[in-house]
Every structure is written in structure tokens, then in C-alpha cells.
Scaffold this active site. Structure first.
Site, PDB file in Angstrom:
ATOM      1  N   PHE A   1      -8.927  10.044   5.142  1.00 24.00           N
ATOM      2  CA  PHE A   1      -9.314  10.892   3.725  1.00 24.00           C
ATOM      3  C   PHE A   1     -10.637  10.622   3.162  1.00 24.00           C
ATOM      4  CE2 PHE A   1      -5.406  13.679   3.398  1.00 24.00           C
ATOM      5  CZ  PHE A   1      -5.061  13.506   4.097  1.00 24.00           C
TER       6      PHE A   1
ATOM      7  N   ASP B   1     -11.456  10.418  -3.928  1.00 25.97           N
ATOM      8  CA  ASP B   1     -12.530  11.613  -3.903  1.00 25.97           C
ATOM      9  C   ASP B   1     -12.641  12.522  -4.869  1.00 25.97           C
ATOM     10  OD1 ASP B   1     -10.459  12.977  -2.550  1.00 25.97           O
ATOM     11  OD2 ASP B   1     -11.978  13.775  -1.146  1.00 25.97           O
TER      12      ASP B   1
ATOM     13  N   GLU C   1       0.677  -1.204  -0.192  1.00 15.63           N
ATOM     14  CA  GLU C   1       0.096  -0.185   0.272  1.00 15.63           C
ATOM     15  C   GLU C   1       0.764   0.902  -0.083  1.00 15.63           C
ATOM     16  OE1 GLU C   1      -3.107   0.142   2.369  1.00 15.63           O
ATOM     17  OE2 GLU C   1      -3.347   2.520   2.145  1.00 15.63           O
TER      18      GLU C   1
ATOM     19  N   GLU D   1       5.147   5.012   3.568  1.00 11.82           N
ATOM     20  CA  GLU D   1       4.530   6.128   3.845  1.00 11.82           C
ATOM     21  C   GLU D   1       5.677   7.221   4.021  1.00 11.82           C
ATOM     22  OE1 GLU D   1       3.309   9.357   4.459  1.00 11.82           O
ATOM     23  OE2 GLU D   1       1.224   7.596   4.040  1.00 11.82           O
TER      24      GLU D   1
ATOM     25  N   ASP E   1      10.327   8.262   0.168  1.00 11.51           N
ATOM     26  CA  ASP E   1       9.402   8.125  -1.341  1.00 11.51           C
ATOM     27  C   ASP E   1       8.891   6.776  -2.280  1.00 11.51           C
ATOM     28  OD1 ASP E   1       8.240   8.873  -3.853  1.00 11.51           O
ATOM     29  OD2 ASP E   1      10.220  10.292  -3.928  1.00 11.51           O
TER      30      ASP E   1
ATOM     31  N   ASP F   1      -2.934  12.084  -3.204  1.00 14.16           N
ATOM     32  CA  ASP F   1      -2.980  13.822  -3.008  1.00 14.16           C
ATOM     33  C   ASP F   1      -3.701  14.061  -4.498  1.00 14.16           C
ATOM     34  OD1 ASP F   1      -1.410  14.667  -0.138  1.00 14.16           O
ATOM     35  OD2 ASP F   1      -0.003  12.668  -0.877  1.00 14.16           O
TER      36      ASP F   1
HETATM   37  C1  SAM Z   1      -4.086  12.174   0.642  1.00 16.61           C
HETATM   38  S1  SAM Z   1      -3.472  10.539   2.070  1.00 16.61           S
HETATM   39  C2  SAM Z   1      -4.225   9.548   1.915  1.00 16.61           C
HETATM   40  C3  SAM Z   1      -3.022   8.989   3.215  1.00 16.61           C
HETATM   41  C4  SAM Z   1      -4.830   7.480   2.915  1.00 16.61           C
HETATM   42  N1  SAM Z   1      -3.778   6.343   1.880  1.00 16.61           N
HETATM   43  C5  SAM Z   1      -6.099   8.015   3.417  1.00 16.61           C
HETATM   44  O1  SAM Z   1      -6.602   7.422   2.803  1.00 16.61           O
HETATM   45  O2  SAM Z   1      -6.449   8.676   4.896  1.00 16.61           O
HETATM   46  C6  SAM Z   1      -1.878  10.511   1.162  1.00 16.61           C
HETATM   47  C7  SAM Z   1      -0.697  10.293   1.447  1.00 16.61           C
HETATM   48  O3  SAM Z   1       0.124   9.768   0.688  1.00 16.61           O
HETATM   49  C8  SAM Z   1       1.188   9.727   1.400  1.00 16.61           C
HETATM   50  N2  SAM Z   1       2.235  10.006   0.262  1.00 16.61           N
HETATM   51  C9  SAM Z   1       2.360  11.134  -0.564  1.00 16.61           C
HETATM   52  N3  SAM Z   1       3.323  10.385  -1.589  1.00 16.61           N
HETATM   53  C10 SAM Z   1       4.086   9.443  -1.261  1.00 16.61           C
HETATM   54  C11 SAM Z   1       4.991   9.219  -1.693  1.00 16.61           C
HETATM   55  N4  SAM Z   1       5.769   9.555  -2.757  1.00 16.61           N
HETATM   56  N5  SAM Z   1       5.777   7.969  -1.202  1.00 16.61           N
HETATM   57  C12 SAM Z   1       5.237   8.090  -0.485  1.00 16.61           C
HETATM   58  N6  SAM Z   1       3.801   8.045   0.379  1.00 16.61           N
HETATM   59  C13 SAM Z   1       3.351   9.051  -0.928  1.00 16.61           C
HETATM   60  C14 SAM Z   1       1.815  11.020   2.274  1.00 16.61           C
HETATM   61  O4  SAM Z   1       2.318  11.347   2.898  1.00 16.61           O
HETATM   62  C15 SAM Z   1      -0.236  10.925   2.879  1.00 16.61           C
HETATM   63  O5  SAM Z   1       0.232  10.605   4.537  1.00 16.61           O
END
Ligand code: SAM
Length: 233
Positions: free
Chosen positions: A214, A175, A64, A89, A116, A139
Site C-alpha cells: 500500500f 499516505d 501488527e 488481518e 476483526d 484503510d
Molecule cells: C490499506 S490495507 C494496508 C495493508 C498493509 N498494512 C500495507 O501497508 O500494505 C489495510 C488492511 O487492513 C485490514 N483491516 C482493516 N480493518 C481491519 C480490522 N478491523 N481487523 C483486521 N484487519 C483489518 C484490511 O483487510 C487490509 O488488508
């Protein structure tokens, strides 16, 4: 535990899909990051991981990406002890939170990389090594000038396809409708991926998908939810 942000790294392949927020971290999460990291954490390196050695067995493997607080990942790993789960994450409080949840129920089939995901998939995950990849509510980067920060773009789609085993699944949810459409277009055009939707568009919400923070936020704001499922051909 080490975290290299794209700004610090000289890696040319990264999309800047996140900003490292310092954020609030609870004492318990901070303690988890130091005490539980040796148990659940995997340091980022540029060498491919030996997943059999990491999990001490060979089992179906699910990754994930951007698990946030890890609600979905903890629920899946608990429901499927026969599968191994790797969460990626960059947000440290979320990593701490997931480790606390894992420890509370004694999960042995979960590991975490705090780095990343573009770099982790590029360097640390070998080709055709995953049974499933989940990307839930990535995001959306609403503003046009930020669209280049969206994770789902053609080079990353090809990278995802290459890391899945033939027959492996890629599941996503968002969403934000314009991003949902971008996902359809980018993944639909990606060689090696087949849309599992009978209509060539979106799929039903998978019964197992837990409502994440989210998703709840999107629902509060009156957003819809779009689920996608693609298979590695
Ligand atoms: C909008 S949040 C959604 C989190 C979770 N999946 C949820 O539905 O609640 C997006 C997450 O992706 C992580 N994220 C974004 N780009 C990433 C990357 N390149 N590698 C790892 N994590 C990443 C961010 O830190 C954030 O916690």
C-alpha cells in the site's frame, strides 16, 4: 480456521473498518491456509489469550493490525528472533501469503489471528500486555460518509492505549494526509498516550519499516507518507 465478520457477529463494539473481499487466492495461499494454519494460526475466541503459552516463552510482544500481505511483519520477525509477533488481518490471501513467507524462513516467533482487530483487542488481548502495536496504512476511507469506518477513532485509541504496557509504543503510518491529521488529533487527545514527535506532529520514518504494497501504491499515486509514534504513559 474460522472468520467472523462484523456483519455476522453480534458484537456491538466493532467499527466496520473493512469489507471482506473474496479476492483472488492462489493455490499456494489456499494450501497454506489449510496446512500451515495449525502452526501459525490462532482461532478467535472471546477469552484472553495466554501469550506466554502461545509462544512458549515470555518475550517483548509486538502486534501488527491489518498487515495486508505481511511484508513488514515477516521482515521484523526475521530481524528480531528475540521478540514475538502477532499479526491480525481479515484478508485471507494476505494471511496465506504471510504464512508461506514465515515457513520459507522457519519463523517460530510469529502467530496470526484472522479476525476483526477491534474484537481481538477487546476480547483476546489482555490489558497492558503489549510492548508495541503497529498500524501501517490502514484503510483511509476517503469519502466523508465512510469516515466512521476509519479505525483510528477515540474508542479504539483508548482500547489501543489500554493494551499497551506502560512505556509501550504505538506506531502508525498513512499516505492520506487528512487521515494523518485525524490520527494526530485522536491519539493526541487520548488519555495515556504521549506523542513522541519533538514537534508534537509527525516523526521520521523508522529505519526498519519495510515498504509495503500500500505504501508503494501511494507513492505511485504521488501521495506523501506520514509516520506517527506514541508512547503509553
Ligand atoms: C490499506 S490495507 C494496508 C495493508 C498493509 N498494512 C500495507 O501497508 O500494505 C489495510 C488492511 O487492513 C485490514 N483491516 C482493516 N480493518 C481491519 C480490522 N478491523 N481487523 C483486521 N484487519 C483489518 C484490511 O483487510 C487490509 O488488508
Amino acid at each position: 480456521m474460522s472468520i467472523v465478520s462484523p456483519a455476522e457477529s453480534e458484537h456491538p463494539r466493532s467499527i466496520r473498518s473493512f469489507v471482506t473481499r473474496s479476492g483472488r487466492i492462489t493455490e499456494a495461499q489456499q494450501r497454506a491456509l489449510s496446512e500451515l494454519w495449525p502452526k501459525y494460526g490462532i482461532e478467535f475466541t472471546r477469552q484472553p489469550l495466554d501469550l506466554d503459552a502461545v509462544f512458549g516463552r515470555r518475550a517483548p510482544r509486538v502486534v501488527e493490525i491489518g498487515f495486508g500481505n505481511g511484508e513488514n511483519l515477516a521482515a521484523l520477525a526475521t530481524a528480531h528472533p528475540e521478540r514475538d509477533y502477532l499479526g491480525i488481518e481479515v484478508h485471507r490471501p494476505g494471511v496465506g501469503r504471510l504464512m508461506l513467507a514465515a515457513e520459507a524462513v522457519g519463523l517460530t516467533n510469529l502467530r496470526i489471528v484472522c479476525h476483526d482487530a477491534v474484537e481481538v483487542l477487546t476480547d483476546q488481548i489482555g490489558p497492558a500486555s503489549l510492548d508495541e502495536v503497529l498500524i501501517l496504512f490502514p484503510d483511509p476511507w476517503h469519502k466523508k460518509r465512510h469516515h466512521k469506518r476509519r479505525l483510528i477513532q477515540p474508542p479504539f485509541a483508548s482500547l489501543l492505549a489500554s493494551r499497551l504496557k506502560p512505556g509501550g509504543l504505538l506506531r502508525l503510518a498513512t499516505d492520506w494526509e487528512p487521515y494523518a491529521i485525524q490520527m494526530l488529533e485522536v491519539l493526541g487527545a487520548c488519555e495515556g498516550l504521549r506523542n513522541l514527535s519533538p514537534t508534537g506532529t509527525f516523526v521520521e520514518r523508522p529505519a526498519e519499516r519495510v515498504t509495503t504494497r500500500f505504501e508503494k501504491r501511494g507513492t505511485r499515486l504521488g501521495h506523501g507518507v506520514w509516520d506517527l509514534a506514541f508512547q503509553r504513559t
